[in-house]
Motif scaffolding. Structure first.
Motif, mmCIF file in Angstrom:
data_model
loop_
_atom_site.group_PDB
_atom_site.id
_atom_site.type_symbol
_atom_site.label_atom_id
_atom_site.label_comp_id
_atom_site.label_asym_id
_atom_site.label_seq_id
_atom_site.Cartn_x
_atom_site.Cartn_y
_atom_site.Cartn_z
ATOM 1 N N HIS A 38 0.845 -1.198 0.000
ATOM 2 C CA HIS A 38 0.000 0.000 0.000
ATOM 3 C C HIS A 38 0.876 1.243 0.000
ATOM 4 N N SER A 89 1.015 4.196 -2.804
ATOM 5 C CA SER A 89 0.760 5.583 -2.403
ATOM 6 C C SER A 89 1.898 6.499 -2.842
ATOM 7 N N PHE A 125 0.751 12.868 1.628
ATOM 8 C CA PHE A 125 0.120 11.555 1.468
ATOM 9 C C PHE A 125 -1.368 11.607 1.804
ATOM 10 N N GLU A 174 -4.700 10.080 -0.258
ATOM 11 C CA GLU A 174 -5.116 8.834 0.388
ATOM 12 C C GLU A 174 -6.174 9.126 1.442
ATOM 13 N N ALA A 180 -2.350 6.605 5.065
ATOM 14 C CA ALA A 180 -1.616 7.761 4.553
ATOM 15 C C ALA A 180 -0.417 8.057 5.444
ATOM 16 N N SER A 210 2.226 5.248 5.107
ATOM 17 C CA SER A 210 2.959 5.363 3.839
ATOM 18 C C SER A 210 3.966 6.498 3.892
#
Length: 270
Positions: free
Chosen positions: A7, A11, A208, A212, A218, A221
């Motif tokens: 993920h 992202s 992020f 997201e 978020a 990431s």
């Protein structure tokens, strides 16, 4: 390979494709470093502080980042105006309560912001987060001091009390919305030797969050991508020291790849 790492990879790739606009009302110490760091990663920074324009800027941004590192009365007023506009237009707000607990004014301001605005993510060290919710944790200037508490418990308590996503950074980083909790074990101690690395991280979280909707993912990431870049930069500049690290870190923010994140990312779900 964990689904969380994959993920994070997707992202990071999407952030670079979309180059989201991140509106920063941040402190004077870190403005240049923050802008350059966001550019290096692939986002588009804007620094707008005047109360006459912050509402208009916030509503067109992908995220709004509020940082009270060098707070003034006028700047706080601008933050509240921008924040209310962001809330009205569905723009996520990331709040960095720099030094909360160091002085009564700073603590009062941090609590005012979280009371008056709907904050998507709060990113700080353990002492700052504790002081925002009225718990005891020593702070030294704007740095976390000694604390006997458990950062995971603190983060969960703060997330539930404030109804938001909490990111506590330190030797290990905690991310939680009160229900789902992760620990990120990346990063390098030299990050603490360069001013502004925490503030830049808050703005990277904003970048992020702009692309997201899942705020925990978020944040996850953002931290993995950012801290993997820091590890690579530290290795490449270890002989020279913090000055060279700062430059190399900007280089690696622009270069950190999907394969780097897959190979080096360290995430634990707790």
């Amino acid at each position: 390979m964990s689904t969380e790492i994959e993920h994070a990879v997707r992202s990071l790739e999407r952030l670079r494709e979309q180059s989201p606009l991140v509106h920063n009302i941040t402190n004077v110490v870190v403005t240049n470093f923050t802008a350059n760091g966001l550019y290096a990663l692939g986002a588009s920074p804007v620094m707008a502080y005047a109360k006459e324009e912050v509402a208009d800027m916030a509503k067109i941004a992908g995220a709004l980042v509020l940082n009270i590192g060098t707070l003034t009365y006028d700047e706080v007023e601008s933050m509240l105006i921008a924040g209310k506009s962001a809330n009205e237009h569905g723009v996520p707000i990331i709040f960095d309560p720099v030094g909360a607990g160091a002085t009564p004014y700073r603590t009062k301001t941090a609590r005012q912001i979280v009371k008056e605005l709907d904050i998507a993510i709060i990113r700080g060290n353990a002492a700052e987060i504790a002081n925002v919710i009225g718990e005891t944790w020593m702070i030294k200037g704007v740095d976390a001091g000694e604390g006997s508490g458990d950062p995971v418990v603190l983060a969960r308590n703060a997330a539930k009390a404030l109804q938001t996503t909490i990111v506590i950074t330190g030797k290990e980083d905690v991310i939680t919305d009160g229900d789902t909790t992760y620990i990120v074990q990346n990063g390098h101690p030299i990050l603490t030797k360069v001013t502004g690395t925490g503030c830049l991280l808050s703005s990277v979280v904003g970048a992020f969050a702009a692309i997201e909707k899942d705020l925990v993912m978020a944040s996850l990431s953002a931290l993995v991508s950012y801290e993997v870049a820091a590890e690579i930069a530290a290795r490449k500049s270890e002989v020279e020291g913090p000055g060279s690290f700062q430059i190399e870190f900007l280089n690696q923010l622009s270069k950190v790849s999907s394969e780097d994140v897959r190979k080096l990312g360290k995430i634990i779900k707790v």
